[in-house]
Design an enzyme around this catalytic site. Structure first.
Site, PDB file in Angstrom:
ATOM      1  N   GLU A 160       0.399  -1.323  -0.156  1.00 57.77           N
ATOM      2  CA  GLU A 160      -0.210   0.445   0.219  1.00 57.77           C
ATOM      3  C   GLU A 160       0.891   1.056  -0.131  1.00 57.77           C
ATOM      4  O   GLU A 160       0.537   2.428   0.711  1.00 57.77           O
ATOM      5  CB  GLU A 160      -0.822   0.112   0.790  1.00 57.77           C
ATOM      6  CG  GLU A 160      -1.347  -1.134   1.538  1.00 57.77           C
ATOM      7  CD  GLU A 160      -2.836  -2.278   0.281  1.00 57.77           C
ATOM      8  OE1 GLU A 160      -2.546  -0.862  -0.903  1.00 57.77           O
ATOM      9  OE2 GLU A 160      -3.549  -2.777   0.298  1.00 57.77           O
ATOM     10  N   GLY A 161       2.042   1.427  -0.413  1.00 58.11           N
ATOM     11  CA  GLY A 161       3.414   1.896  -1.099  1.00 58.11           C
ATOM     12  C   GLY A 161       3.605   1.988   0.700  1.00 58.11           C
ATOM     13  O   GLY A 161       3.588   1.830   1.491  1.00 58.11           O
TER      14      GLY A 161
END
Length: 631
Positions: free
Chosen positions: A439-440
């Site tokens: 998610e990053g």
């Protein structure tokens, strides 16, 4: 195109970056939400403004809403303990079908689906309460559920789907249909401009043909329906320049042309169904486009704002489990005449685990409540929550392993086989590590935050940064810039150290005063670096990262203190939640001081030079003496 986009385009055109990098920045910039951040508490910190009214008092659930969450969490915990052997899932890489069916029966694949479409209709708060419980027990099962509805089909449809799309797909998830999200490719991580998967309009004008390969598609191997990102025909701007377009499609498993090439095996969360998927002329109806052609990245970014909030919840859940283990082991293990938890070395570890867990819970609940309020801007807070909690959870798990010693490193199955309590800290560590990546990554989160933090400054400087601006307009833009900073900059030197602006917070007022003063310091420091490096600042990733860490810590202190005040009536001993917040804030303030010192006291130039030398092969001699196969 908005003034802000024009400004960013100007910066791209006039910089010395290569065309590939310019294209990547242009594509990413076009997908950004450029709305004002006036309702972002954390965003205002970067401008030296403390908007306490945005998080004080701490938001709370209604009694009816809390009752729904209490009952479901209790039901889920009982089911997990009775039916899910997380160690077996880790060993076999398989979540048993009967467990998945049990999750279906509880409605957990439709937690965020509105009741209108036969879902549970949970708020983000209650959803994250459930995910907190599942993550503490089995990371792989948590990923199965979160990848399905935090970034899979339910969330994008809930936010952007047409009524026809919602009516067709959302009810399926209550029946156990599983979804996935396909964005990453073998050569594409955080750079969407390199995406190669394409969607070409078919001759009939009613379908798109998708071709390409997607990597690390969680749930993709078992998904019934996927959101697939693909490049569609480029768009021509008014100036004649062509820009790439990324579009989101709903793809069903039954559509011919999908092929699973490989199932990935990871260090942790080994029960997830994640792999490499090939799409060959997959024929998708045009009505399966979500949001609109060319708006895929905008959809992805908006979805991730909420979707990445599962990770703070998972981190807090792991922290709670570690705290229970630390309490039990800290009392049980006796060395040198007393329990290890009462030795100072052990006590400091336990205090860190407890205060950090409290902070992660505070950040999780605050951002979850924000997600439930459509009036609030969540971009910065969601990124900070993910960054802060994933990093702190890793430290908490590592500290717990150190407290447990050899038993922390030993597998739970081995501990159980020889008659000891099978606390799975070793598995928890392996499962936890991915949270700093998915998610990053931590690095990408810092760059994302940096871009958002610079937004107010770019808006003020929009005109003066334009290319080929006439002299008269250039002077006018300069005067506008001087007028803003002439009034803004002096206020960043104001201090509340001589008085408290928040006396109602009692002992915690000093920490909020610190946040306010430090926000001023952070804002003017950002301004100084913008002036010093100008368009070269985007290459100073270490400096930007440190500045963003400072802002994140200030947000965490604020959230934790607000949460503690809201829980004062629920104290269980003389050591109240306020005490936990105090311990966390004191440690966070020391970290912030170290970070400010690091801005000036670092070896960035030397380390960059050293890395360049290594990449050029000039220090290959240091690699000698070990087995090495150049694949």
């Amino acid at each position: 195109m908005s003034k802000q986009h024009e400004t960013q385009q100007s910066m791209i055109d006039t910089s010395k970056m290569n065309s590939a990098k310019a294209a990547a920045m242009q594509l990413a910039e076009s997908a950004r939400d450029t709305s004002e951040q006036t309702t972002s508490f954390a965003g205002q910190l970067f401008m030296g403004s403390l908007k306490t009214e945005l998080i004080f008092p701490f938001p709370s659930q209604s009694s009816a809403e809390k009752k729904v969450g209490d009952q479901l969490v209790k039901q889920v915990c009982a089911f997990l303990i009775e039916h899910l052997d997380a160690e077996k899932v880790d060993e076999t890489r398989t979540i048993p079908p009967e467990v998945i069916q049990g999750l279906v029966d509880m409605g957990l694949f439709a937690m965020k689906v509105p009741k209108k479409y036969n879902g549970l209709g949970l708020s983000q708060v209650n959803y994250n309460r459930v995910m907190m419980a599942v993550s503490a027990h089995c990371g792989a099962t948590a990923v199965l559920l979160s990848a399905h509805q935090s970034i899979g089909v339910p969330q994008p449809l809930k936010m952007f789907g047409t009524e026809a799309q919602k009516e067709k797909y959302l009810p399926q998830f209550r029946d156990g249909k599983i979804s996935a999200f396909a964005l990453t490719e073998p050569e594409v991580g955080s750079d969407p401009a390199k995406m190669e998967t394409s969607a070409t309009l078919a001759d009939d004008g009613k379908h798109f043909l998708i071709n390409g390969i997607k990597l690390w598609c969680t749930n993709g191997l078992i998904a019934d329906v996927l959101v697939v990102m693909a490049q569609t025909a480029p768009k021509t701007l008014a100036n004649g320049q062509q820009v790439k377009q990324v579009t989101a499609f709903i793809v069903e498993k039954e559509m011919p042309g999908m092929e699973v090439l490989h199932r990935c095996d990871f260090m942790g969360i080994r029960g997830i169904q994640n792999g490499l998927i090939k799409f060959t002329d997959v024929k998708v109806p045009i009505e399966n486009i979500i949001l609109g052609e060319g708006k895929g990245l905008k959809l992805a970014l908006a979805t991730l704002n909420t979707g990445r909030l599962t990770l703070p919840a998972a981190s807090a859940g792991m922290g709670k489990y570690c705290l229970a283990v630390a309490r039990d082991w800290g009392n049980e293990r006796v060395q040198w005449g007393m329990p290890i938890g009462k030795h100072e070395a052990g006590a400091k570890k336990i205090a860190f685990i407890a205060s950090s867990t409290f902070a992660m819970e505070a950040v999780t609940y605050l951002t979850s409540h924000m997600a439930d309020d459509p009036k609030l801007d969540l971009r910065i807070e969601a990124a900070m929550a993910k960054l802060f909690c994933s990093e702190v959870a890793w430290q908490v798990v590592d500290t717990t392993m150190q407290l447990r010693g050899g038993r922390g490193y030993e597998k739970a199955s081995s501990l159980k086989a020889r008659g000891e309590k099978p606390y799975p800290i070793e598995r928890l560590m392996r499962d936890c590590r991915i949270n700093r990546i998915i998610e990053g990554t931590t690095d990408i989160m810092k760059l994302f935050l940096a871009r958002e933090a610079m937004d107010p400054h770019l808006k003020v400087a929009a005109d003066i940064l334009k290319k080929n601006l006439p002299v008269g307009e250039k002077i006018e833009a300069g005067l506008k810039l001087a007028a803003f900073y002439g009034s803004w900059y002096p206020t960043q030197w104001l201090s509340s150290t001589l008085w408290s602006s928040h006396p109602s917070l009692g002992k915690l007022a000093k920490h909020i005063d610190f946040v306010e003063n430090t926000a001023h310091k952070l804002a003017r420091t950002i301004f100084h670096y913008i002036g010093l490096y100008q368009d070269r600042l985007e290459r100073k990733q270490h400096i930007l990262g440190v500045l963003m860490e400072i802002g994140t810590e200030l947000f965490a202190i604020s959230a934790t203190c607000s949460y503690a005040v809201s829980k004062l009536n629920n104290q269980h001993s003389d050591l109240t939640p306020q005490y936990l917040a105090d311990v966390f804030s004191l440690n966070s303030k020391r970290k912030i001081k170290r970070l400010f010192d690091e801005l000036a006291d670092n070896d960035d130039k030397k380390e960059n030079k050293l890395a360049k030398s290594i990449l050029n092969g000039e220090m290959a001699w240091l690699e000698e003496g070990v087995p090495w196969v150049d694949y």
